[in-house]
Design a protein around this motif. Structure first.
Motif, PDB file in Angstrom:
ATOM      1  N   ILE A  89     108.242  77.063 -58.840  1.00 49.27           N
ATOM      2  CA  ILE A  89     106.869  77.527 -59.062  1.00 49.27           C
ATOM      3  C   ILE A  89     105.971  77.128 -57.898  1.00 49.27           C
ATOM      4  CG2 ILE A  89     104.823  77.204 -60.519  1.00 49.27           C
ATOM      5  CD1 ILE A  89     106.821  77.034 -62.917  1.00 49.27           C
ATOM      6  N   ALA A  90     106.118  75.900 -57.426  1.00 50.10           N
ATOM      7  CA  ALA A  90     105.300  75.429 -56.296  1.00 50.10           C
ATOM      8  C   ALA A  90     105.596  76.238 -55.037  1.00 50.10           C
ATOM      9  CB  ALA A  90     105.555  73.947 -56.052  1.00 50.10           C
ATOM     10  N   THR A  91     106.853  76.533 -54.791  1.00 53.51           N
ATOM     11  CA  THR A  91     107.235  77.325 -53.619  1.00 53.51           C
ATOM     12  C   THR A  91     106.657  78.732 -53.718  1.00 53.51           C
ATOM     13  OG1 THR A  91     109.279  76.068 -53.354  1.00 53.51           O
ATOM     14  CG2 THR A  91     109.196  78.234 -52.310  1.00 53.51           C
ATOM     15  N   GLU A  92     106.782  79.331 -54.890  1.00 58.49           N
ATOM     16  CA  GLU A  92     106.264  80.686 -55.101  1.00 58.49           C
ATOM     17  C   GLU A  92     104.748  80.729 -54.922  1.00 58.49           C
ATOM     18  OE1 GLU A  92     106.607  84.580 -55.432  1.00 58.49           O
ATOM     19  OE2 GLU A  92     108.350  83.277 -55.589  1.00 58.49           O
ATOM     20  N   THR A  93     104.057  79.736 -55.451  1.00 58.64           N
ATOM     21  CA  THR A  93     102.605  79.676 -55.331  1.00 58.64           C
ATOM     22  C   THR A  93     102.179  79.485 -53.881  1.00 58.64           C
ATOM     23  OG1 THR A  93     102.454  78.778 -57.566  1.00 58.64           O
ATOM     24  CG2 THR A  93     100.537  78.484 -56.148  1.00 58.64           C
ATOM     25  N   SER A  94     102.887  78.644 -53.179  1.00 61.15           N
ATOM     26  CA  SER A  94     102.585  78.405 -51.764  1.00 61.15           C
ATOM     27  C   SER A  94     102.781  79.675 -50.935  1.00 61.15           C
ATOM     28  CB  SER A  94     103.479  77.284 -51.235  1.00 61.15           C
ATOM     29  OG  SER A  94     103.287  77.085 -49.868  1.00 61.15           O
ATOM     30  N   ASP A  95     103.890  80.371 -51.182  1.00 60.61           N
ATOM     31  CA  ASP A  95     104.150  81.622 -50.455  1.00 60.61           C
ATOM     32  C   ASP A  95     103.073  82.662 -50.742  1.00 60.61           C
ATOM     33  OD1 ASP A  95     106.438  80.474 -49.432  1.00 60.61           O
ATOM     34  OD2 ASP A  95     107.809  81.538 -50.780  1.00 60.61           O
ATOM     35  N   TYR A  96     102.685  82.766 -52.015  1.00 59.81           N
ATOM     36  CA  TYR A  96     101.648  83.731 -52.384  1.00 59.81           C
ATOM     37  C   TYR A  96     100.317  83.387 -51.700  1.00 59.81           C
ATOM     38  CZ  TYR A  96      98.065  86.133 -55.039  1.00 59.81           C
ATOM     39  OH  TYR A  96      96.973  86.895 -55.392  1.00 59.81           O
ATOM     40  N   SER A  97      99.976  82.120 -51.685  1.00 59.32           N
ATOM     41  CA  SER A  97      98.716  81.692 -51.048  1.00 59.32           C
ATOM     42  C   SER A  97      98.705  82.045 -49.571  1.00 59.32           C
ATOM     43  CB  SER A  97      98.520  80.189 -51.232  1.00 59.32           C
ATOM     44  OG  SER A  97      98.379  79.862 -52.583  1.00 59.32           O
ATOM     45  N   LYS A  98      99.835  81.823 -48.914  1.00 54.59           N
ATOM     46  CA  LYS A  98      99.928  82.138 -47.482  1.00 54.59           C
ATOM     47  C   LYS A  98      99.770  83.645 -47.252  1.00 54.59           C
ATOM     48  CE  LYS A  98     103.000  81.721 -43.522  1.00 54.59           C
ATOM     49  NZ  LYS A  98     104.326  81.332 -43.038  1.00 54.59           N
ATOM     50  N   LYS A  99     100.490  84.457 -48.048  1.00 58.33           N
ATOM     51  CA  LYS A  99     100.396  85.916 -47.901  1.00 58.33           C
ATOM     52  C   LYS A  99      98.991  86.419 -48.224  1.00 58.33           C
ATOM     53  CE  LYS A  99     105.225  86.680 -49.084  1.00 58.33           C
ATOM     54  NZ  LYS A  99     106.155  87.136 -50.126  1.00 58.33           N
ATOM     55  N   SER A 100      98.375  85.836 -49.220  1.00 60.19           N
ATOM     56  CA  SER A 100      97.028  86.232 -49.623  1.00 60.19           C
ATOM     57  C   SER A 100      96.016  85.929 -48.519  1.00 60.19           C
ATOM     58  CB  SER A 100      96.645  85.520 -50.913  1.00 60.19           C
ATOM     59  OG  SER A 100      95.355  85.872 -51.312  1.00 60.19           O
ATOM     60  N   LEU A 101      96.147  84.764 -47.926  1.00 55.16           N
ATOM     61  CA  LEU A 101      95.240  84.394 -46.838  1.00 55.16           C
ATOM     62  C   LEU A 101      95.420  85.321 -45.637  1.00 55.16           C
ATOM     63  CD1 LEU A 101      93.092  82.449 -45.749  1.00 55.16           C
ATOM     64  CD2 LEU A 101      94.957  80.997 -44.939  1.00 55.16           C
ATOM     65  N   GLU A 102      96.663  85.646 -45.315  1.00 51.08           N
ATOM     66  CA  GLU A 102      96.926  86.555 -44.201  1.00 51.08           C
ATOM     67  C   GLU A 102      96.339  87.939 -44.474  1.00 51.08           C
ATOM     68  OE1 GLU A 102     101.171  86.360 -43.843  1.00 51.08           O
ATOM     69  OE2 GLU A 102     101.113  84.457 -42.746  1.00 51.08           O
ATOM     70  N   ALA A 103      96.487  88.417 -45.704  1.00 49.19           N
ATOM     71  CA  ALA A 103      95.941  89.736 -46.067  1.00 49.19           C
ATOM     72  C   ALA A 103      94.419  89.727 -46.023  1.00 49.19           C
ATOM     73  CB  ALA A 103      96.429  90.147 -47.449  1.00 49.19           C
ATOM     74  N   ALA A 104      93.806  88.653 -46.478  1.00 48.40           N
ATOM     75  CA  ALA A 104      92.344  88.546 -46.452  1.00 48.40           C
ATOM     76  C   ALA A 104      91.831  88.506 -45.019  1.00 48.40           C
ATOM     77  CB  ALA A 104      91.891  87.313 -47.218  1.00 48.40           C
ATOM     78  N   THR A 105      92.522  87.790 -44.165  1.00 42.05           N
ATOM     79  CA  THR A 105      92.129  87.710 -42.754  1.00 42.05           C
ATOM     80  C   THR A 105      92.232  89.081 -42.090  1.00 42.05           C
ATOM     81  OG1 THR A 105      92.884  85.419 -42.646  1.00 42.05           O
ATOM     82  CG2 THR A 105      92.611  86.565 -40.559  1.00 42.05           C
ATOM     83  N   ALA A 106      93.322  89.783 -42.351  1.00 41.39           N
ATOM     84  CA  ALA A 106      93.494  91.121 -41.766  1.00 41.39           C
ATOM     85  C   ALA A 106      92.426  92.079 -42.281  1.00 41.39           C
ATOM     86  CB  ALA A 106      94.883  91.655 -42.096  1.00 41.39           C
ATOM     87  N   ALA A 107      92.112  91.989 -43.561  1.00 41.57           N
ATOM     88  CA  ALA A 107      91.076  92.865 -44.135  1.00 41.57           C
ATOM     89  C   ALA A 107      89.714  92.548 -43.530  1.00 41.57           C
ATOM     90  CB  ALA A 107      91.034  92.704 -45.650  1.00 41.57           C
ATOM     91  N   PHE A 108      89.424  91.261 -43.363  1.00 44.66           N
ATOM     92  CA  PHE A 108      88.141  90.875 -42.768  1.00 44.66           C
ATOM     93  C   PHE A 108      88.022  91.421 -41.356  1.00 44.66           C
ATOM     94  CE2 PHE A 108      85.569  87.889 -40.261  1.00 44.66           C
ATOM     95  CZ  PHE A 108      84.366  88.009 -40.936  1.00 44.66           C
ATOM     96  N   GLU A 109      89.092  91.306 -40.569  1.00 42.50           N
ATOM     97  CA  GLU A 109      89.073  91.827 -39.203  1.00 42.50           C
ATOM     98  C   GLU A 109      88.871  93.344 -39.189  1.00 42.50           C
ATOM     99  OE1 GLU A 109      92.732  90.465 -37.478  1.00 42.50           O
ATOM    100  OE2 GLU A 109      91.998  88.399 -37.294  1.00 42.50           O
TER     101      GLU A 109
END
Length: 113
Positions: free
Chosen positions: A33-53
């Motif tokens: 669960i911790a690994t899955e949550t960490s991976d999701y957080s990383k992907k979410s942050l990357e997607a948010a950064t790309a959307a902001f740009e």
């Protein structure tokens, strides 16, 4: 309840083994669960950064609104999928962690009959 000391010892050993198995299953599931949550957080942050740009580099207000709408839709869909996956992991955690306990309880019930 117990006819001999050996039966009592066997019962105690079974209980310790059940607790160890439950603890091991719990640890393994929580790590997943911790690994899955960490991976999701990383992907979410990357997607948010790309959307902001994309929003910041838009040439018009309409293009910025379109980019923001696309990001909101994909973020929502990603969140729902992730929530489902985490829910399934927690369900598996409960089943795996309590299975050894159920077996131990069944043995106790069988021994008392």
């Amino acid at each position: 309840m117990f006819k001999s000391f050996e039966e009592l010892q066997s019962f105690g050993k079974d209980q310790v083994e059940a607790a160890t198995a439950a603890s091991s299953a719990l640890t393994k599931s929580l790590q997943a669960i911790a690994t899955e949550t960490s991976d999701y957080s990383k992907k979410s942050l990357e997607a948010a950064t790309a959307a902001f740009e994309k929003i910041v580099s838009s040439k018009s207000i309409d293009a910025a609104f379109q980019a923001q709408s696309e990001y909101a839709k994909s973020a929502y869909e990603s969140f729902v999928a992730q929530s489902t996956k985490i829910g399934e992991l927690y369900t598996a955690l409960a089943k795996d962690a309590f299975k050894p306990v159920e077996v131990a309880v069944a043995k106790v019930q069988a021994a008392t009959k």
